[in-house]
Design an enzyme around this catalytic site. Structure first.
Site, PDB file in Angstrom:
ATOM      1  CE  LYS A  66     -49.046 -14.033   3.375  1.00 24.54           C
ATOM      2  NZ  LYS A  66     -47.739 -14.556   3.798  1.00 24.54           N
ATOM      3  NE  ARG A  74     -45.015 -10.722  -0.778  1.00 26.90           N
ATOM      4  CZ  ARG A  74     -45.589 -11.913  -0.876  1.00 26.90           C
ATOM      5  NH1 ARG A  74     -46.839 -12.019  -1.241  1.00 26.90           N
ATOM      6  NH2 ARG A  74     -44.909 -12.996  -0.581  1.00 26.90           N
ATOM      7  NE  ARG A  99     -45.297 -22.889   1.427  1.00 28.44           N
ATOM      8  CZ  ARG A  99     -45.664 -21.608   1.569  1.00 28.44           C
ATOM      9  NH1 ARG A  99     -46.765 -21.309   2.216  1.00 28.44           N
ATOM     10  NH2 ARG A  99     -44.914 -20.629   1.086  1.00 28.44           N
ATOM     11  NE  ARG A 101     -44.211 -21.334  -3.221  1.00 23.95           N
ATOM     12  CZ  ARG A 101     -44.776 -20.350  -2.551  1.00 23.95           C
ATOM     13  NH1 ARG A 101     -45.963 -20.536  -2.000  1.00 23.95           N
ATOM     14  NH2 ARG A 101     -44.179 -19.193  -2.418  1.00 23.95           N
ATOM     15  NE  ARG A 138     -40.527 -16.815  -0.544  1.00 22.76           N
ATOM     16  CZ  ARG A 138     -40.932 -18.052  -0.260  1.00 22.76           C
ATOM     17  NH1 ARG A 138     -40.069 -19.047  -0.216  1.00 22.76           N
ATOM     18  NH2 ARG A 138     -42.208 -18.299  -0.039  1.00 22.76           N
TER      19      ARG A 138
HETATM   20  P1  AMP Z   1     -46.234 -15.969  -1.994  1.00 27.43           P
HETATM   21  O1  AMP Z   1     -46.880 -17.195  -2.535  1.00 27.43           O
HETATM   22  O2  AMP Z   1     -47.213 -14.964  -1.463  1.00 27.43           O
HETATM   23  O3  AMP Z   1     -45.164 -16.292  -0.977  1.00 27.43           O
HETATM   24  O4  AMP Z   1     -45.501 -15.255  -3.217  1.00 27.43           O
HETATM   25  C1  AMP Z   1     -44.472 -15.893  -3.966  1.00 27.43           C
HETATM   26  C2  AMP Z   1     -43.665 -14.855  -4.705  1.00 27.43           C
HETATM   27  O5  AMP Z   1     -44.512 -14.146  -5.615  1.00 27.43           O
HETATM   28  C3  AMP Z   1     -43.035 -13.776  -3.833  1.00 27.43           C
HETATM   29  O6  AMP Z   1     -41.774 -14.167  -3.313  1.00 27.43           O
HETATM   30  C4  AMP Z   1     -42.898 -12.621  -4.830  1.00 27.43           C
HETATM   31  O7  AMP Z   1     -41.803 -12.815  -5.709  1.00 27.43           O
HETATM   32  C5  AMP Z   1     -44.170 -12.774  -5.660  1.00 27.43           C
HETATM   33  N1  AMP Z   1     -45.305 -11.994  -5.090  1.00 27.43           N
HETATM   34  C6  AMP Z   1     -46.468 -12.480  -4.578  1.00 27.43           C
HETATM   35  N2  AMP Z   1     -47.282 -11.499  -4.196  1.00 27.43           N
HETATM   36  C7  AMP Z   1     -46.629 -10.340  -4.445  1.00 27.43           C
HETATM   37  C8  AMP Z   1     -46.938  -8.968  -4.248  1.00 27.43           C
HETATM   38  N3  AMP Z   1     -48.102  -8.582  -3.677  1.00 27.43           N
HETATM   39  N4  AMP Z   1     -46.014  -8.050  -4.641  1.00 27.43           N
HETATM   40  C9  AMP Z   1     -44.860  -8.419  -5.217  1.00 27.43           C
HETATM   41  N5  AMP Z   1     -44.499  -9.688  -5.416  1.00 27.43           N
HETATM   42  C10 AMP Z   1     -45.368 -10.657  -5.038  1.00 27.43           C
END
Ligand code: AMP
Length: 191
Positions: free
Chosen positions: A14, A89, A128, A134, A146
């Site tokens: 994404k 989400r 990554r 990260r 996740r």
């Molecule tokens: P991402 O970078 O999108 O993979 O997000 C990293 C982490 O941030 C996720 O594993 C969640 O803990 C949190 N997170 C990101 N976006 C959301 C969302 N829309 N709703 C809830 N948690 C989120």
């Protein structure tokens, strides 16, 4: 306005595709993951609460992310469109987003969902993690959680947009340009 929800499990590509799409379509990129990581760096109070969930690969509570996105939409009054990446989400987040956009009179144009098999996702995320450092990309147990959370809590968001005839499934395996072209074809069909 062109408002796109770029959807898919962690590691689906994404972020990479969003970077290319914002350049081509002049959209403002709103990634809740990026916003949360920026909050963490700045050690804001909100991030202390959010970190507990992020460290385990769980979803941060809806109220926190919905408030954050609302603030960013309000801060970008002149935007000609948005690309939402990693948000919504949950179905509650999708409903809140519709309500926010209704106030602006500019609905979601289309939801583009990238599909990649779990084995490939884990491979991409571990790579990554090595390259970016990260933490949630370096631990296979957190990665698997996740993906589990995506399947259980996030994938139902597809039904939400499908009911509005906005859902578009995109094969997320291939070269970056191949996937980008698939996304552009889906977008150009709406514009
Ligand atoms: P991402 O970078 O999108 O993979 O997000 C990293 C982490 O941030 C996720 O594993 C969640 O803990 C949190 N997170 C990101 N976006 C959301 C969302 N829309 N709703 C809830 N948690 C989120």
């Amino acid at each position: 306005m062109l408002n796109i929800v770029l959807f898919g499990p962690p590691g689906a590509g994404k972020g990479t595709q969003a970077e290319k799409l914002i350049e081509k379509y002049h959209l403002v990129h709103l990634s809740t993951g990026d916003i949360l990581r920026a909050e963490l760096k700045a050690e804001t109070e909100l991030s202390i609460e959010a970190k507990k969930f992020m460290d385990k690969g769980e979803l941060v509570p809806d109220a926190i992310v919905i408030g954050m996105i609302e603030g960013k939409i309000d801060a970008n009054q002149k935007a000609t469109g948005f690309i939402f990446d990693g948000f919504p989400r949950t179905t509650a987040q999708a409903e809140a987003l519709d309500a926010m956009l209704a106030k602006k009179g500019t609905p979601i144009s289309r939801m583009l969902a990238l599909f990649v098999d779990d084995e490939e996702l884990i491979k991409r995320l571990l790579l990554r993690g090595k390259e970016s450092g990260r933490a949630d990309d370096q631990d296979q147990t957190i990665i698997e959680n996740r993906i589990r959370v995506y399947n259980k809590d996030t994938s139902p968001v597809i039904d939400y947009y499908d009911a509005q005839n906005k859902y578009f499934a995109i094969n997320g395996v291939g070269s970056i340009d191949e996937i980008f072209n698939r996304l552009c074809e889906a977008i150009d069909d709406v514009k």
